[in-house]
Design an enzyme around this catalytic site. Structure first.
Site, mmCIF file in Angstrom:
data_model
loop_
_atom_site.group_PDB
_atom_site.id
_atom_site.type_symbol
_atom_site.label_atom_id
_atom_site.label_comp_id
_atom_site.label_asym_id
_atom_site.label_seq_id
_atom_site.Cartn_x
_atom_site.Cartn_y
_atom_site.Cartn_z
ATOM 1 N N ARG A 73 -2.512 -6.154 -8.541
ATOM 2 C CA ARG A 73 -1.465 -7.163 -8.384
ATOM 3 C C ARG A 73 -1.619 -8.188 -9.511
ATOM 4 O O ARG A 73 -1.305 -7.909 -10.648
ATOM 5 C CB ARG A 73 -1.567 -7.821 -7.001
ATOM 6 C CG ARG A 73 -1.044 -6.936 -5.894
ATOM 7 C CD ARG A 73 -1.560 -7.338 -4.547
ATOM 8 N NE ARG A 73 -3.019 -7.233 -4.490
ATOM 9 C CZ ARG A 73 -3.759 -7.441 -3.421
ATOM 10 N NH1 ARG A 73 -3.188 -7.804 -2.309
ATOM 11 N NH2 ARG A 73 -5.060 -7.294 -3.451
ATOM 12 N N HIS A 76 0.842 -1.202 0.000
ATOM 13 C CA HIS A 76 0.000 0.000 0.000
ATOM 14 C C HIS A 76 0.882 1.260 0.000
ATOM 15 O O HIS A 76 0.625 2.214 -0.740
ATOM 16 C CB HIS A 76 -0.893 0.045 1.242
ATOM 17 C CG HIS A 76 -1.919 -1.047 1.319
ATOM 18 N ND1 HIS A 76 -2.146 -1.782 2.459
ATOM 19 C CD2 HIS A 76 -2.783 -1.540 0.398
ATOM 20 C CE1 HIS A 76 -3.109 -2.674 2.240
ATOM 21 N NE2 HIS A 76 -3.517 -2.544 0.997
ATOM 22 N N LYS A 105 -16.047 -7.754 5.416
ATOM 23 C CA LYS A 105 -14.890 -8.298 6.125
ATOM 24 C C LYS A 105 -14.975 -7.987 7.619
ATOM 25 O O LYS A 105 -15.376 -6.895 7.994
ATOM 26 C CB LYS A 105 -13.601 -7.671 5.572
ATOM 27 C CG LYS A 105 -13.335 -7.989 4.106
ATOM 28 C CD LYS A 105 -12.019 -7.364 3.651
ATOM 29 C CE LYS A 105 -11.762 -7.593 2.170
ATOM 30 N NZ LYS A 105 -10.597 -6.854 1.670
HETATM 31 P P1 ADP Z 1 -9.865 -3.663 -0.324
HETATM 32 O O1 ADP Z 1 -10.241 -2.257 -0.578
HETATM 33 O O2 ADP Z 1 -10.261 -4.572 -1.458
HETATM 34 O O3 ADP Z 1 -10.205 -4.175 1.024
HETATM 35 P P2 ADP Z 1 -7.089 -3.348 0.469
HETATM 36 O O4 ADP Z 1 -7.395 -2.439 1.594
HETATM 37 O O5 ADP Z 1 -6.372 -4.615 0.829
HETATM 38 O O6 ADP Z 1 -8.290 -3.703 -0.461
HETATM 39 O O7 ADP Z 1 -6.188 -2.593 -0.599
HETATM 40 C C1 ADP Z 1 -6.530 -1.333 -1.107
HETATM 41 C C2 ADP Z 1 -5.953 -1.185 -2.497
HETATM 42 O O8 ADP Z 1 -4.562 -1.469 -2.503
HETATM 43 C C3 ADP Z 1 -6.546 -2.142 -3.540
HETATM 44 O O9 ADP Z 1 -6.610 -1.442 -4.753
HETATM 45 C C4 ADP Z 1 -5.542 -3.248 -3.633
HETATM 46 O O10 ADP Z 1 -5.566 -3.877 -4.903
HETATM 47 C C5 ADP Z 1 -4.268 -2.475 -3.450
HETATM 48 N N1 ADP Z 1 -3.182 -3.308 -2.933
HETATM 49 C C6 ADP Z 1 -3.209 -4.164 -1.900
HETATM 50 N N2 ADP Z 1 -2.034 -4.789 -1.732
HETATM 51 C C7 ADP Z 1 -1.211 -4.304 -2.708
HETATM 52 C C8 ADP Z 1 0.132 -4.579 -3.127
HETATM 53 N N3 ADP Z 1 0.869 -5.477 -2.486
HETATM 54 N N4 ADP Z 1 0.625 -3.907 -4.194
HETATM 55 C C9 ADP Z 1 -0.157 -3.008 -4.840
HETATM 56 N N5 ADP Z 1 -1.432 -2.731 -4.535
HETATM 57 C C10 ADP Z 1 -1.962 -3.364 -3.487
#
Ligand code: ADP
Length: 162
Positions: A90, A17, A41
């Site tokens: 990803r 992130h 979630k």
């Molecule tokens: P969500 O909103 O689906 O619960 P997350 O909070 O895990 O997702 O992630 C927020 C954003 O960051 C999403 O667009 C996700 O694809 C992206 N993201 C998560 N992990 C990574 C990573 N390792 N590299 C790049 N982007 C990521």
């Protein structure tokens, strides 16, 4: 001003992130990381804790702010006059899900919210908040996945002192 919002659950935020945030902060004048309550979630950290964790992680990035919202992203964006959402991609598996969200947000915002995708850096391609939680739960090493202070908080949640 060229503003964008980076929405997500960030439960917890990871180095993946942070990489997206740093890269996006060079493309826009202002980035707001928006921690959204995700009804699908059950979170490890409360929204308040996730905000504090994220604020600490981005404290050296002057054009990055942190906020939270319990509702639809399009409503938050409209209220704050933001027209771009950043999302990270990803593997191909992210694509179908992200495509649907991006199209939904565009349609229901009446073309007022577009999504910009940043492709994950190779070293974080495997990384997700769920993986971090799973590894930490069983005492594995998450030091390369999240900042040091975040790792400590995650281990504490699982009753581990690492
Ligand atoms: P969500 O909103 O689906 O619960 P997350 O909070 O895990 O997702 O992630 C927020 C954003 O960051 C999403 O667009 C996700 O694809 C992206 N993201 C998560 N992990 C990574 C990573 N390792 N590299 C790049 N982007 C990521």
């Amino acid at each position: 001003m060229n503003k964008a919002i980076y929405p997500g659950s960030f439960d917890p935020m990871t180095n993946g992130h942070l990489d997206i945030i740093k890269r996006a902060s060079k493309m826009f004048d202002e980035i707001t990381v928006c921690i959204l309550k995700n009804t699908a979630k059950t979170p490890l950290f409360s929204v308040e804790d996730r905000v504090k964790i994220m604020e600490n992680a981005v404290k050296d990035l002057p054009n990055v702010k942190v906020d939270s919202f319990d509702g639809l992203l399009i409503d938050y964006a409209a209220a704050n006059d933001v027209h771009v959402a950043i999302r990270g991609l990803r593997a191909v598996t992210d694509f179908e899900y992200e495509l649907q969200i991006a199209q939904t947000n565009r349609k229901f915002s009446k073309d007022n919210l577009d999504t910009v995708f940043l492709i994950t850096s190779l070293e974080y391609a495997y990384l997700s908040s769920s993986t971090v939680k799973e590894i930490a739960r069983y005492g594995g090493d998450i030091s390369e996945c999240v900042p040091e202070d975040v790792a400590k908080l995650v281990y504490e949640k699982f009753g581990r002192v690492n």
